[in-house]
Design an enzyme around this catalytic site. Structure first.
Site, mmCIF file in Angstrom:
data_model
loop_
_atom_site.group_PDB
_atom_site.id
_atom_site.type_symbol
_atom_site.label_atom_id
_atom_site.label_comp_id
_atom_site.label_asym_id
_atom_site.label_seq_id
_atom_site.Cartn_x
_atom_site.Cartn_y
_atom_site.Cartn_z
ATOM 1 N N HIS A 1 -18.758 20.783 26.372
ATOM 2 C CA HIS A 1 -18.361 22.008 27.065
ATOM 3 C C HIS A 1 -18.291 23.088 26.014
ATOM 4 O O HIS A 1 -17.545 22.975 25.045
ATOM 5 C CB HIS A 1 -17.022 21.853 27.770
ATOM 6 C CG HIS A 1 -16.633 23.103 28.499
ATOM 7 N ND1 HIS A 1 -16.987 23.336 29.810
ATOM 8 C CD2 HIS A 1 -15.990 24.222 28.079
ATOM 9 C CE1 HIS A 1 -16.557 24.533 30.179
ATOM 10 N NE2 HIS A 1 -15.946 25.097 29.140
ATOM 11 N N CYS A 2 -19.082 24.148 26.188
ATOM 12 C CA CYS A 2 -19.133 25.205 25.179
ATOM 13 C C CYS A 2 -18.288 26.388 25.650
ATOM 14 O O CYS A 2 -18.668 27.078 26.595
ATOM 15 C CB CYS A 2 -20.584 25.637 24.952
ATOM 16 S SG CYS A 2 -20.705 26.972 23.753
#
Ligand SMILES: [Zn+2]
Ligand SMILES: [Zn+2]
Length: 555
Positions: free
Chosen positions: A405-406
């Site tokens: 998850h960025c």
């Protein structure tokens, strides 16, 4: 502390285990030197424990020991229990057919089914339950078969007796603990996943006021706590036991610092939850990154390209500047795309099922991606997720081929947007490199007249502060983008995700028969890269199905 003394009070059904180990040790010796060692099969009970049906038949039919099938041995254990513990269904059936009571109890009130649960003996459980054994039989502590299975982490056994024989997974023992309490205490993350998947009550407090999360926190079971927190609400995190402690306080008190940090973070109400309730997704840092990029481009135009205090820009530098600006706008389009695109969310199962019905039959038994791995269960989405996918707590969805998850794009990177993410990174590298090159050229070719006491740096900072600030911001950006692009490129060439790299020793499908790391999805650098560039992802099933099947068979 009150809680610490309580830990010792929890007693596990260990009688069967102790006797089992003893029996096995004897068997081992017999195998090593049969000539010198005494024969371990001396009576009905040992014949049942060793699964020796011929000898058992001899004792019963010729030796006149038929009564022993109905009576316990010197320690109060029944022959049927021994056969159940070591999973000998044919022996168990023989004992039942010749007068053994299928619901006979030992001194602790345990039946043969309890003993089958210790070892997860499914075949013998079928014989017992098919011949009238009570699935809800409780021992002196109130432990039913579901509790024992949870205590020993026998997830398949637990699933079997729940789905086929409607065992009550929410039943409580004498201390008010359910099988979920026990699985959490013992650290069986897969059992916890299964129970949560079936909607086992997560906020129930036992006689000590402890929820499953309290017990997992006391024992420092990080994975179990993570599963419980992701699947639950904030309510469990704030519930207090009878001593007045929350799970966070218990974890800290027991010295599980990392765990208490994670739990206290989960307890916090974020800015977004407070001011934008109901948002399905967190905003993350994407607006910050966007602002940073805008400042960079304004500084570039204002202080590098059109700066009045620089000499006139050369044609070549001008051309590169416009190339950088064009790339910048193209990167913004990609930025928007990568942060808005579906990364490969797997549809959650919103159907509520009747807990008394055979559970998940459609899903588990017919799912084409099910490989017998309990960690594929998602208690939140109520699905069996494909291999390589993972539940993202920020997006609250399972993501196919989950990478990470960025927060900088406020989105997950997964199967459907990894290509866009990689292109965005490459564009970022190219843009910031061009910007830095033009900036450096402008500063370097600038005619400078230094006074005797002044340094070059001081001159530049005072005369071209905007240009210097741009260079610092741009180099920072370039470094970050280069590191990320390098890491992604390496992983693409090996067809492995960031999540898999971080958990390589935890995922069974990444371990070979020798216990060493082995990536079943790696089809060689060239094939991995062409697959990624052409499709944007790799076709996992085709690549890894045979090896995954082997892994399952070994389990
Ligand atoms: Zn999920
Ligand atoms: Zn996410």
């Amino acid at each position: 502390m009150a809680a610490s003394s309580r830990v010792a009070e929890i007693e596990v059904v260990a009688d069967g285990g102790a006797r089992r180990d003893e029996a096995e040790e004897q068997r081992g010796k017999a195998g090593a030197g049969a000539a010198e060692q005494p024969d371990p099969v001396v009576d009905v009970y040992s014949a049942a424990a060793y699964g020796d049906l011929e000898r058992l038949r001899g004792f019963v039919e010729e030796g006149g020991a038929a009564a022993a099938l109905r009576e316990p041995d010197g320690n109060g254990y029944h022959a049927l229990q021994w056969a159940a513990l070591n999973n000998y269904p044919h022996v168990a059936l023989y004992i039942i057919e010749h007068g053994g009571d299928v619901n006979a109890r030992d001194n602790a009130g345990q039946t043969a089914l309890h003993w089958a649960a210790v070892r997860g003996a499914i075949a013998v459980a079928d014989v017992l339950l098919g011949n009238g054994a009570r699935v809800e039989a409780a021992d002196m502590n109130g432990y039913r078969a579901v509790h024992v299975a949870a205590q020993y982490g026998q997830t398949s056994f637990l699933y079997h007796i729940i789905s086929k024989y409607s065992a009550d997974f929410d039943a409580l023992d004498n201390d008010g603990r359910s099988s979920l309490h026990w699985a959490a205490y013992k650290g069986s993350a897969d059992t916890v996943r299964l129970l949560l998947f079936m909607d086992c009550n997560q906020v129930r407090q036992d006689k000590n006021g402890c929820t499953p999360l309290h017990w997992a926190s006391i024992r420092g079971n990080l994975e179990v706590c993570t599963v419980l927190v992701h699947a639950g609400t904030k309510e469990e995190l704030t519930l207090k036991d009878s001593g007045g402690f929350t799970p966070v306080q218990l974890a800290a008190d027991k010295g599980h610092r990392h765990l208490s940090y994670i739990l206290s973070n989960a307890t916090k109400v974020s800015f977004e939850e407070k001011y934008c309730p109901g948002r399905s997704k967190k905003i993350g840092y994407a607006p910050i990154l966007f602002g940073y990029l805008v400042i960079c481009v304004v500084l570039f135009l204002n202080s590098i390209v059109f700066a009045p205090n620089f000499s006139r820009i050369t044609a070549t530098a001008g051309l590169w500047s416009w190339a950088a600006i064009t790339l910048f706008f193209a990167a913004q389009v990609m930025f928007y795309r990568v942060s808005r695109k579906n990364p490969g969310y797997i549809k959650a199962n919103t159907k509520r099922h009747d807990p008394k019905e055979p559970l998940m039959e459609i899903d588990i038994n017919n799912c084409s991606t099910w490989t017998g791995n309990w960690s594929q269960l998602c208690p939140t989405c109520k699905i069996i997720r494909p291999m390589r996918s993972k539940h993202c707590p920020t997006c609250n969805h399972c993501v196919e081929q989950f990478d990470h998850h960025c927060p900088w794009i406020s989105n997950c990177v997964g199967k459907r947007n990894k290509w866009d993410f990689f292109v965005f990174l490459c564009m970022g590298v190219a843009t910031s490199f061009l910007g830095a090159a033009v900036g450096f050229h402008r500063l370097w070719t600038e005619p400078i007249i230094l006074s005797s006491s002044e340094s070059w740096t001081h001159f530049m900072v005072t005369k071209h502060p905007g240009a210097v600030l741009f260079m610092i911001m741009d180099v920072f950006l370039l470094t970050g983008a280069l590191i990320l692009t390098g890491a992604q490129a390496t992983q693409i060439a090996q067809n492995i995700t960031t999540n898999e790299v971080a958990n390589r020793s935890r995922y069974s499908y990444l371990l070979g028969p020798d216990g060493r790391f082995r990536n079943p999805y790696n089809r060689g650098c060239l094939r991995n890269c062409t697959d990624f560039l052409v499709n944007g992802y790799s076709n996992d099933e085709e690549a890894a199905w045979p090896t995954l099947q082997q892994t399952v068979q070994q389990c």
